[in-house]
Design a protein around this motif. Structure first.
Motif, PDB file in Angstrom:
ATOM      1  N   UNK A  20       4.218   4.199   8.128  1.00 34.57           N
ATOM      2  CA  UNK A  20       3.593   3.164   7.314  1.00 34.57           C
ATOM      3  C   UNK A  20       4.583   2.049   7.013  1.00 34.57           C
ATOM      4  N   UNK A  21       4.010   0.935   6.578  1.00 32.19           N
ATOM      5  CA  UNK A  21       4.806  -0.217   6.190  1.00 32.19           C
ATOM      6  C   UNK A  21       4.056  -0.872   5.038  1.00 32.19           C
ATOM      7  N   UNK A  22       4.752  -1.121   3.910  1.00 33.51           N
ATOM      8  CA  UNK A  22       4.061  -1.620   2.721  1.00 33.51           C
ATOM      9  C   UNK A  22       4.454  -3.061   2.402  1.00 33.51           C
ATOM     10  N   UNK A  23       3.497  -3.813   1.889  1.00 31.22           N
ATOM     11  CA  UNK A  23       3.726  -5.200   1.489  1.00 31.22           C
ATOM     12  C   UNK A  23       3.167  -5.411   0.091  1.00 31.22           C
ATOM     13  N   UNK A  24       3.896  -6.228  -0.704  1.00 34.03           N
ATOM     14  CA  UNK A  24       3.468  -6.478  -2.080  1.00 34.03           C
ATOM     15  C   UNK A  24       2.467  -7.630  -2.162  1.00 34.03           C
ATOM     16  N   UNK A  25       2.406  -8.455  -1.113  1.00 34.11           N
ATOM     17  CA  UNK A  25       1.514  -9.615  -1.171  1.00 34.11           C
ATOM     18  C   UNK A  25       0.846  -9.827   0.180  1.00 34.11           C
ATOM     19  N   UNK A  26      -0.399 -10.344   0.117  1.00 40.28           N
ATOM     20  CA  UNK A  26      -1.178 -10.575   1.331  1.00 40.28           C
ATOM     21  C   UNK A  26      -0.442 -11.524   2.280  1.00 40.28           C
TER      22      UNK A  26
ATOM     23  N   UNK B 299       4.832  -0.272  20.305  1.00 36.55           N
ATOM     24  CA  UNK B 299       3.771  -0.920  19.530  1.00 36.55           C
ATOM     25  C   UNK B 299       2.470  -0.133  19.578  1.00 36.55           C
ATOM     26  N   UNK B 300       2.347   0.738  20.579  1.00 36.49           N
ATOM     27  CA  UNK B 300       1.129   1.531  20.654  1.00 36.49           C
ATOM     28  C   UNK B 300       1.224   2.743  19.731  1.00 36.49           C
ATOM     29  N   UNK B 301       2.390   2.939  19.129  1.00 34.86           N
ATOM     30  CA  UNK B 301       2.513   3.995  18.130  1.00 34.86           C
ATOM     31  C   UNK B 301       1.986   3.432  16.810  1.00 34.86           C
ATOM     32  N   UNK B 302       0.858   3.954  16.302  1.00 33.70           N
ATOM     33  CA  UNK B 302       0.189   3.265  15.193  1.00 33.70           C
ATOM     34  C   UNK B 302       0.967   3.266  13.875  1.00 33.70           C
ATOM     35  N   UNK B 303       0.820   2.174  13.148  1.00 36.18           N
ATOM     36  CA  UNK B 303       1.406   2.039  11.818  1.00 36.18           C
ATOM     37  C   UNK B 303       0.279   1.793  10.824  1.00 36.18           C
ATOM     38  N   UNK B 304       0.335   2.503   9.690  1.00 37.65           N
ATOM     39  CA  UNK B 304      -0.616   2.242   8.610  1.00 37.65           C
ATOM     40  C   UNK B 304       0.022   1.202   7.688  1.00 37.65           C
ATOM     41  N   UNK B 305      -0.551   0.005   7.654  1.00 35.41           N
ATOM     42  CA  UNK B 305      -0.031  -1.047   6.788  1.00 35.41           C
ATOM     43  C   UNK B 305      -0.701  -0.949   5.427  1.00 35.41           C
ATOM     44  N   UNK B 306       0.102  -1.146   4.387  1.00 34.57           N
ATOM     45  CA  UNK B 306      -0.416  -1.075   3.023  1.00 34.57           C
ATOM     46  C   UNK B 306      -0.119  -2.401   2.330  1.00 34.57           C
ATOM     47  N   UNK B 307      -1.141  -3.032   1.751  1.00 38.91           N
ATOM     48  CA  UNK B 307      -0.907  -4.230   0.944  1.00 38.91           C
ATOM     49  C   UNK B 307      -1.502  -4.007  -0.442  1.00 38.91           C
ATOM     50  N   UNK B 308      -0.634  -3.900  -1.441  1.00 37.39           N
ATOM     51  CA  UNK B 308      -1.058  -3.728  -2.827  1.00 37.39           C
ATOM     52  C   UNK B 308       0.017  -4.335  -3.710  1.00 37.39           C
ATOM     53  N   UNK B 309      -0.408  -5.124  -4.682  1.00 36.54           N
ATOM     54  CA  UNK B 309       0.585  -5.815  -5.526  1.00 36.54           C
ATOM     55  C   UNK B 309       1.182  -4.883  -6.574  1.00 36.54           C
ATOM     56  N   UNK B 310       0.525  -3.764  -6.848  1.00 33.98           N
ATOM     57  CA  UNK B 310       1.033  -2.853  -7.873  1.00 33.98           C
ATOM     58  C   UNK B 310       2.091  -1.931  -7.264  1.00 33.98           C
ATOM     59  N   UNK B 311       3.295  -2.039  -7.816  1.00 31.55           N
ATOM     60  CA  UNK B 311       4.442  -1.319  -7.251  1.00 31.55           C
ATOM     61  C   UNK B 311       4.191   0.181  -7.217  1.00 31.55           C
ATOM     62  N   UNK B 312       3.609   0.730  -8.313  1.00 35.98           N
ATOM     63  CA  UNK B 312       3.445   2.188  -8.395  1.00 35.98           C
ATOM     64  C   UNK B 312       2.394   2.679  -7.391  1.00 35.98           C
ATOM     65  N   UNK B 313       1.335   1.902  -7.228  1.00 32.32           N
ATOM     66  CA  UNK B 313       0.309   2.281  -6.253  1.00 32.32           C
ATOM     67  C   UNK B 313       0.896   2.219  -4.847  1.00 32.32           C
ATOM     68  N   UNK B 314       1.651   1.141  -4.602  1.00 26.99           N
ATOM     69  CA  UNK B 314       2.229   0.922  -3.280  1.00 26.99           C
ATOM     70  C   UNK B 314       3.172   2.058  -2.902  1.00 26.99           C
ATOM     71  N   UNK B 315       4.121   2.367  -3.795  1.00 29.40           N
ATOM     72  CA  UNK B 315       5.095   3.395  -3.398  1.00 29.40           C
ATOM     73  C   UNK B 315       4.483   4.787  -3.367  1.00 29.40           C
ATOM     74  N   UNK B 316       3.495   5.048  -4.262  1.00 26.78           N
ATOM     75  CA  UNK B 316       2.874   6.381  -4.227  1.00 26.78           C
ATOM     76  C   UNK B 316       2.065   6.556  -2.950  1.00 26.78           C
ATOM     77  N   UNK B 317       1.448   5.463  -2.520  1.00 28.79           N
ATOM     78  CA  UNK B 317       0.662   5.508  -1.288  1.00 28.79           C
ATOM     79  C   UNK B 317       1.590   5.731  -0.091  1.00 28.79           C
ATOM     80  N   UNK B 318       2.726   5.064  -0.110  1.00 31.68           N
ATOM     81  CA  UNK B 318       3.715   5.245   0.953  1.00 31.68           C
ATOM     82  C   UNK B 318       4.190   6.685   1.016  1.00 31.68           C
ATOM     83  N   UNK B 319       4.428   7.237  -0.159  1.00 30.15           N
ATOM     84  CA  UNK B 319       4.892   8.628  -0.263  1.00 30.15           C
ATOM     85  C   UNK B 319       3.838   9.591   0.289  1.00 30.15           C
TER      86      UNK B 319
END
Lengths: 207, 235
Positions: free
Chosen positions: A34-40, A5-25
């Motif tokens: 990283x770990x992405x979510x479509x909704x808050x 758990x001390x290994x950091x994860x960048x969480x991404x929350x964005x409802x736009x699929x293209x923004x979300x996956x491009x950011x993950x990439x």
């Protein structure tokens, strides 16, 4: 477990699929977990306060907005640093987020270097906050091991009172007081009176 | 007058479109910068790079489509009726509806019934009317505190065999005062409203031989429906 758990994860929350996956990439190309979510709400449901990391959050989303998620996190006393990403014309929302203690802002589209700078800054802040909280926990645990009498001595010590006065106020012999005083220093682990004062102040301001 | 209102609507829509355009642009920037990073490393996985390049192309097309739809909406033309599938013209404004919903932080649901008869309409004018009703609905949904804000845009067949377009919101619904003067020009319940939107929409729908009506939505809100005469099959 805690090492993972001390290994950091960048969480991404964005409802736009293209923004979300491009950011993950992009984050992947930077070598960041990283770990992405479509909704808050999805993020909130999965949120683990023990997990180190930071949150890259879209301000404007249907349902729970980024601002509302930030408020929910604040209510829970979450320390995760938030980097807001804002679209066109979201300035008033950005200002609102800032007032609620937002860490950083990025206007879409953004330069990858700006993103990585803010993420590194946020992760450093997260690590620093966690280290400070752990230190507080350690101090608190040590101070909790004091007996009621030792706690009385501590209270007088941090006021800078001389042994003689303390002995008088507590109605004990100077010899007894010196023993209590030595115990307080030993249990708290403080090397000096100055450090003891700092420790008690740290703990009392963080609660 | 229709022209004035259309431009006003486009002005409002432009804010939504600008916001919506940012999404594909952001994706393009992200993918391109990721490719740059990947290629800067020895032994880069070219398959990853190719995937990102394809995404870039897709997102550029998406951005172009958003602009194209805005342009076609802005074009002014005399009424030009053509035999049209109502679902097709709604699909053309889908992005604008979703963008506007996003700006109002509402969920928009499109429920298009398949196999409807054709209608003879001026597509641009009808799209303008639908967008106007969508905007009204979104603004109404934003008034009530109840979440989530919702807007439904659907098509179907009325009991009389007319083609029906429904726009339903979950706002507070129509007040008695609003009901009385609904289609009066310059009557508005909105602080910044011109009071022309529904009046013009009504005129446009009537010019098509149709009707514009409304009923309460349950548990609260309003449904507006446009009924248009179905064209005979074939031809």
């Amino acid at each position: 477990m805690s090492t993972k758990k001390s290994h950091p994860i960048v969480f991404v929350v964005d409802d736009d699929e293209s923004v979300r996956s491009s950011l993950g990439f992009l984050l992947k190309s930077m070598g960041l977990n990283h770990q992405a979510f479509a909704a808050a709400g999805d993020f909130l449901a999965a949120y683990d306060p023990a997990q180190h990391g930071c949150l890259v959050l879209d301000v404007r989303m249907p349902g729970m907005s980024g601002i509302e998620l930030q408020q929910q996190l604040n209510l829970r006393g979450a320390i995760i640093p938030v980097i807001f990403i804002t679209g066109h014309g979201d300035i008033p929302m950005a200002v609102e987020a800032m007032q609620h203690g937002a860490h950083e802002f990025l206007e879409k589209p953004f330069r990858d270097q700006d993103l990585i700078d803010r993420i590194q800054h946020a992760l450093a802040k997260d690590a620093k906050t966690r280290a400070a909280l752990e230190e507080h926990d350690r101090i608190r645990a040590r101070l909790a091991s004091l007996t009621p009498r030792e706690r009385e001595v501590l209270a007088l010590m941090v006021q800078g009172k001389p042994n003689k006065i303390m002995a008088y106020e507590l109605d004990v012999s100077q010899r007894t007081l010196e023993i209590h005083r030595a115990r307080v220093m030993e249990k708290s682990g403080a090397a000096s009176l100055a450090e003891l004062v700092r420790m008690t102040m740290d703990v009392s301001t963080s609660t | 007058m229709l022209q004035v209102s259309r431009l006003a609507t486009i002005g409002e829509m432009a804010a939504g479109v600008a916001h919506e355009l940012n999404q594909p642009l952001t994706a393009i920037a992200n993918y391109a910068q990721a490719c740059d990073r990947l290629l800067g490393r020895p032994g880069a996985d070219l398959e990853d790079v190719r995937k990102a390049l394809r995404e870039i192309a897709d997102q550029a097309v998406r951005a172009g489509e958003i602009l194209r739809r805005l342009r076609s909406l802005a074009r002014s033309q005399p009424m030009k009726r053509e035999r049209t599938d109502i679902n097709v013209i709604i699909e053309q404004i889908r992005d604008l509806v979703l963008a506007d919903a996003r700006v109002h932080r509402a969920y928009a649901k499109l429920e298009l019934a398949p196999g409807l008869p054709s209608v003879s309409i001026d597509a641009v004018q009808l799209q303008h009317v639908i967008l106007n009703l969508v905007r009204n609905g979104l603004e109404a949904s934003s008034i009530t505190a109840s979440d989530p804000r919702e807007l439904r845009l659907g098509t179907g067949l009325s009991t009389d065999g007319d083609v029906e377009i429904m726009i339903c919101d979950n706002g507070p619904g129509l007040s008695a005062q609003a009901l009385e003067r609904l289609f009066d020009p310059f009557f508005s319940t909105k602080a910044e409203g011109t009071g022309l939107g529904l009046a013009i929409s009504n005129t446009v729908v009537r010019a098509h031989g149709g009707s514009l009506g409304h009923r309460p939505n349950l548990p609260h809100g309003a449904c507006f429906y446009i009924r248009l005469p179905a064209e005979p099959a074939g031809g």
